[in-house]
Design a protein around this motif. Structure first.
Motif, short mmCIF file in Angstrom:
data_model
loop_
_atom_site.label_atom_id
_atom_site.label_comp_id
_atom_site.label_asym_id
_atom_site.label_seq_id
_atom_site.Cartn_x
_atom_site.Cartn_y
_atom_site.Cartn_z
N ILE A 294 0.82 -1.22 0.00
CA ILE A 294 0.00 0.00 0.00
C ILE A 294 0.85 1.26 0.00
CG2 ILE A 294 -0.23 0.08 2.51
CD1 ILE A 294 -3.12 0.96 2.11
N VAL A 295 2.09 1.15 0.53
CA VAL A 295 3.05 2.25 0.48
C VAL A 295 4.40 1.68 0.07
CG1 VAL A 295 1.91 3.70 2.20
CG2 VAL A 295 3.57 2.01 2.95
N ASP A 296 5.28 2.53 -0.39
CA ASP A 296 6.63 2.13 -0.79
C ASP A 296 7.51 2.08 0.45
OD1 ASP A 296 9.12 1.75 -1.82
OD2 ASP A 296 9.09 3.48 -3.16
N ARG A 297 7.89 0.87 0.86
CA ARG A 297 8.76 0.70 2.01
C ARG A 297 10.18 0.28 1.60
NH1 ARG A 297 5.49 1.07 6.49
NH2 ARG A 297 3.31 0.43 6.22
N GLY A 298 10.48 0.35 0.32
CA GLY A 298 11.83 0.10 -0.14
C GLY A 298 12.10 -1.28 -0.68
N CYS A 299 11.07 -2.09 -0.87
CA CYS A 299 11.29 -3.41 -1.45
C CYS A 299 11.75 -3.28 -2.89
CB CYS A 299 10.00 -4.23 -1.39
SG CYS A 299 10.12 -5.85 -2.17
N PRO A 300 12.83 -3.96 -3.28
CA PRO A 300 13.29 -3.88 -4.66
C PRO A 300 12.24 -4.38 -5.64
CG PRO A 300 14.96 -4.90 -3.25
CD PRO A 300 13.70 -4.82 -2.44
N ASP A 301 12.14 -3.71 -6.79
CA ASP A 301 11.25 -4.12 -7.87
C ASP A 301 9.83 -4.35 -7.38
OD1 ASP A 301 13.26 -4.00 -9.78
OD2 ASP A 301 13.90 -6.05 -9.37
N SER A 302 9.27 -3.34 -6.74
CA SER A 302 7.90 -3.44 -6.23
C SER A 302 7.05 -2.31 -6.78
CB SER A 302 7.90 -3.40 -4.70
OG SER A 302 8.39 -2.16 -4.22
N SER A 303 5.74 -2.46 -6.64
CA SER A 303 4.80 -1.43 -7.07
C SER A 303 3.85 -1.09 -5.94
CB SER A 303 3.98 -1.94 -8.27
OG SER A 303 4.79 -2.19 -9.39
N VAL A 304 3.29 0.12 -5.98
CA VAL A 304 2.33 0.56 -4.98
C VAL A 304 0.94 0.09 -5.39
CG1 VAL A 304 1.28 2.57 -3.87
CG2 VAL A 304 3.75 2.55 -4.34
N LEU A 305 0.30 -0.66 -4.50
CA LEU A 305 -1.02 -1.22 -4.79
C LEU A 305 -1.73 -1.52 -3.48
CD1 LEU A 305 -3.12 -2.63 -6.70
CD2 LEU A 305 -1.81 -4.73 -6.36
N ASP A 306 -2.97 -1.07 -3.36
CA ASP A 306 -3.80 -1.40 -2.21
C ASP A 306 -4.50 -2.73 -2.51
OD1 ASP A 306 -5.81 -1.65 -0.28
OD2 ASP A 306 -6.00 0.52 -0.06
N PHE A 307 -4.03 -3.79 -1.89
CA PHE A 307 -4.49 -5.15 -2.19
C PHE A 307 -5.99 -5.32 -1.97
CE2 PHE A 307 -4.94 -9.67 -0.73
CZ PHE A 307 -4.65 -10.28 -1.94
N LEU A 308 -6.55 -4.61 -0.99
CA LEU A 308 -7.96 -4.82 -0.65
C LEU A 308 -8.93 -4.00 -1.48
CD1 LEU A 308 -7.84 -5.04 3.25
CD2 LEU A 308 -7.71 -6.88 1.56
N TRP A 309 -8.43 -2.99 -2.21
CA TRP A 309 -9.36 -2.09 -2.89
C TRP A 309 -9.11 -1.90 -4.38
CZ3 TRP A 309 -13.57 -1.28 -0.45
CH2 TRP A 309 -13.60 -1.13 0.94
N GLU A 310 -7.89 -1.89 -4.83
CA GLU A 310 -7.56 -1.20 -6.07
C GLU A 310 -7.53 -2.03 -7.35
OE1 GLU A 310 -5.08 2.68 -4.68
OE2 GLU A 310 -3.93 0.91 -5.22
N PHE A 311 -8.06 -3.21 -7.36
CA PHE A 311 -8.04 -3.97 -8.60
C PHE A 311 -9.15 -5.01 -8.57
CE2 PHE A 311 -5.71 -6.31 -5.55
CZ PHE A 311 -5.89 -7.65 -5.87
N ALA A 312 -9.49 -5.54 -9.74
CA ALA A 312 -10.60 -6.49 -9.86
C ALA A 312 -10.14 -7.94 -9.86
CB ALA A 312 -11.39 -6.20 -11.14
N GLY A 313 -8.89 -8.19 -10.16
CA GLY A 313 -8.38 -9.55 -10.21
C GLY A 313 -6.87 -9.54 -10.22
N ALA A 314 -6.27 -10.72 -10.12
CA ALA A 314 -4.82 -10.79 -10.12
C ALA A 314 -4.26 -10.27 -11.44
CB ALA A 314 -4.36 -12.22 -9.88
N PRO A 315 -3.50 -9.17 -11.42
CA PRO A 315 -3.06 -8.57 -12.68
C PRO A 315 -1.91 -9.30 -13.35
CG PRO A 315 -2.22 -7.32 -10.83
CD PRO A 315 -3.13 -8.37 -10.25
N MET A 316 -1.40 -10.36 -12.72
CA MET A 316 -0.25 -11.05 -13.29
C MET A 316 -0.55 -12.49 -13.64
SD MET A 316 -0.56 -11.46 -10.05
CE MET A 316 -0.18 -9.77 -9.66
N GLY A 317 -1.83 -12.86 -13.66
CA GLY A 317 -2.19 -14.19 -14.11
C GLY A 317 -2.19 -15.23 -13.01
N ASP A 318 -1.80 -16.43 -13.35
CA ASP A 318 -1.88 -17.57 -12.45
C ASP A 318 -0.68 -17.59 -11.51
OD1 ASP A 318 -2.65 -19.87 -11.23
OD2 ASP A 318 -2.29 -21.19 -12.93
N VAL A 319 -0.90 -17.28 -10.24
CA VAL A 319 0.18 -17.19 -9.27
C VAL A 319 -0.26 -17.80 -7.94
CG1 VAL A 319 1.19 -15.08 -10.22
CG2 VAL A 319 -0.59 -14.93 -8.47
#
Length: 208
Positions: free
Chosen positions: A86-111
């Motif tokens: 939900i916030v950038d805490r310094g993880c390498p190669d990461s993106s900001v995303l609110d897991f509970l609100w901001e998308f309709a499905g897994a944006p990267m496929g089968d994981v």
């Protein structure tokens, strides 16, 4: 944050844009959610689970990645990891995303999903993870053993029981704000809770 330096697997996003902006975010903003419930995972807790033979597929999503304590171990083991928070805490190669609100499905496929969710929203994280992954996917949540208690969680377990719960045989420390040097006391009982999407089975208890 840009792509990873050197060799290895490619980052799946390559930028810091909020994926909700790309996938159709709800009207809820990240600021409306609690941000301070951040207790970083001791990397040894991840290694112990993997060394015990826990099932985990090649592609893994870590939706509460923090500074990367889980992510780094998975990448060391050769997993292709999609890291968000939900916030950038310094993880390498990461993106900001609110897991509970901001998308309709897994944006990267089968994981598979592996994370230590904020405890205040742990049940919601479990429900969301089981909603977005595909049948047969593994969902791993590092939680306090007391997550087994509670009426709302009883309903969760009745409807979607975990396949197994891997209990640490000794108490462990998850450090507030990732500061392991400061928080060396206060060990608690933790377990990895493991669901397999669409496979409701009798739950098995295992020990680490």
């Amino acid at each position: 944050m840009g792509g990873r330096k050197g060799g290895g697997m490619k980052d799946w996003t390559g930028n810091k844009r909020t994926l909700g902006a790309l996938l159709g975010a709800s009207n809820h903003t990240s600021e409306e959610r609690q941000r301070e419930d951040y207790y970083a995972t001791d990397p040894a807790m991840v290694r112990d689970l993997l060394n015990a033979g826990a099932p985990l597929r090649q592609r893994v999503w870590e939706p509460a990645c923090g500074a990367g304590h889980i992510v780094n171990v998975l990448r060391e083991r050769g997993h292709e990891v999609y890291a968000t928070d939900i916030v950038d805490r310094g993880c390498p190669d990461s993106s900001v995303l609110d897991f509970l609100w901001e998308f309709a499905g897994a944006p990267m496929g089968d994981v598979d999903i592996m994370t230590k969710p904020p405890y205040a929203t742990a049940r919601e994280f479990v429900e969301r993870a089981l909603q977005v992954v595909k049948p047969g996917a593994n969902v791993w949540m590092l939680l306090k053993l007391s997550f087994l208690e509670g009426q709302s969680r009883k309903r969760l377990f009745n409807d979607t029981p975990p396949a197994d719960v891997w209990v640490f045989s000794e108490r462990r420390i998850c450090a507030k704000n990732g500061d392991f040097d400061r928080y060396k006391a206060g060990a608690m009982a933790y377990a990895w809770f493991h669901w397999v999407k669409s496979r409701n089975t009798v739950c098995t208890i295992k020990w680490l």
